[in-house]
Write a protein that holds these residues in place. Structure first.
Motif, PDB file in Angstrom:
ATOM      1  N   UNK A  84      42.774  24.571  38.578  1.00  0.00           N
ATOM      2  CA  UNK A  84      41.957  23.871  37.596  1.00  0.00           C
ATOM      3  C   UNK A  84      41.422  22.535  38.085  1.00  0.00           C
ATOM      4  N   UNK A  85      40.573  21.966  37.250  1.00  0.00           N
ATOM      5  CA  UNK A  85      39.887  20.717  37.604  1.00  0.00           C
ATOM      6  C   UNK A  85      39.926  19.756  36.416  1.00  0.00           C
ATOM      7  N   UNK A  86      40.227  18.488  36.715  1.00  0.00           N
ATOM      8  CA  UNK A  86      40.275  17.454  35.694  1.00  0.00           C
ATOM      9  C   UNK A  86      39.552  16.215  36.203  1.00  0.00           C
ATOM     10  N   UNK A  87      39.133  15.379  35.272  1.00  0.00           N
ATOM     11  CA  UNK A  87      38.422  14.177  35.681  1.00  0.00           C
ATOM     12  C   UNK A  87      38.523  13.074  34.645  1.00  0.00           C
ATOM     13  N   UNK A  88      38.044  11.909  35.034  1.00  0.00           N
ATOM     14  CA  UNK A  88      37.981  10.768  34.122  1.00  0.00           C
ATOM     15  C   UNK A  88      36.540  10.248  34.082  1.00  0.00           C
ATOM     16  N   UNK A  89      36.295   9.382  33.130  1.00  0.00           N
ATOM     17  CA  UNK A  89      34.982   8.755  33.003  1.00  0.00           C
ATOM     18  C   UNK A  89      34.879   7.528  33.908  1.00  0.00           C
ATOM     19  N   UNK A  90      33.667   7.284  34.398  1.00  0.00           N
ATOM     20  CA  UNK A  90      33.379   6.060  35.135  1.00  0.00           C
ATOM     21  C   UNK A  90      32.458   5.177  34.318  1.00  0.00           C
ATOM     22  N   UNK A  91      32.235   3.962  34.794  1.00  0.00           N
ATOM     23  CA  UNK A  91      31.398   3.039  34.029  1.00  0.00           C
ATOM     24  C   UNK A  91      29.967   3.539  33.888  1.00  0.00           C
ATOM     25  N   UNK A  92      29.436   4.214  34.934  1.00  0.00           N
ATOM     26  CA  UNK A  92      28.067   4.718  34.820  1.00  0.00           C
ATOM     27  C   UNK A  92      27.970   5.871  33.825  1.00  0.00           C
ATOM     28  N   UNK A  93      29.061   6.636  33.681  1.00  0.00           N
ATOM     29  CA  UNK A  93      29.051   7.712  32.693  1.00  0.00           C
ATOM     30  C   UNK A  93      29.025   7.131  31.285  1.00  0.00           C
TER      31      UNK A  93
END
Ligand SMILES: [Fe+2]
Length: 218
Positions: free
Chosen positions: A115-124
């Motif tokens: 699986x794949x997970x992620x977080x938000x960045x400031x540009x998002x």
């Protein structure tokens, strides 16, 4: 003598211009896979050998086309990592770039066995969270916002803890780590790495961050 000095100055200027041109127009678009071996703590040695791909700051937008990050997807499809983790800043400038970015990012996510997970960045977040998260989730990238997930890998359980963006989000480390048991093996995902002194006491054995685009912390 004066002629040769002028020649060296001219040669230096040309070399400088070529280097500047490469730095601006070539290097940022050339996908690189760097292999980093991370020592796992003895108590989590069952996880040794796990392959984790970390992709961050793709910044698809006016200056980076989705096709520019396709080589990353091809690399991951060849590597077949156990997990793919994303560090944020998937796009920049406008949420409309999600339309072209999401399918390529989804290919990267699909390369992962577990699986794949992620977080938000400031540009998002500057492009409105509600317009960035749903296309990512639809592409198979589960976004963690001050939350954690326990991934059941074939080498044992691994917690992925995702922190909201440190510049434009609402960071809540207590909430993010609240479900992680004290002896749990955890990796912290946080777009910005410069607040690691705040996250370190929570016990993750590794933090993966982007934002600095290769600088600041080595
Ligand atoms: Fe960033």
């Amino acid at each position: 003598m004066r002629g040769s000095l002028a020649w060296w100055i001219a040669a230096g200027l040309v070399v400088g211009m070529v280097m500047a041109w490469r730095a601006r127009f070539v290097s940022p678009y050339r996908a690189q896979v760097k292999q980093v071996v991370v020592r796992v703590p003895r108590k989590h040695r069952n996880l040794a050998g796990l392959t984790i791909a970390f992709v961050t700051d793709t910044h698809v937008g006016p200056h980076v086309a989705a096709s520019d990050i396709e080589p990353v997807a091809r690399s991951l499809e060849a590597i077949e990592p156990d997990l793919v983790l994303f560090g944020g800043d998937y796009i920049c400038e406008s949420p409309r770039f999600m339309a072209s970015a999401a399918p390529v990012l989804g290919r990267m996510a699909a390369a992962a066995r577990f699986g794949a997970w992620g977080v938000m960045g400031n540009h998002d977040l500057s492009n409105i969270r509600e317009r960035v998260v749903p296309p990512l989730e639809a592409a198979g990238i589960r976004i963690l916002t001050n939350g954690a997930v326990c991934v059941d890998t074939d080498r044992g359980a691994l917690w992925i803890v995702g922190i909201d963006d440190g510049l434009l989000g609402e960071v809540d480390l207590d909430a993010a780590f609240s479900n992680v048991p004290p002896d749990g093996a955890a990796i912290c995902l946080w777009h910005e790495g410069d607040r690691i002194e705040e996250s370190a006491p929570y016990g993750a054995f590794l933090q993966l961050s982007g934002h600095s685009h290769g600088g600041q912390v080595r």
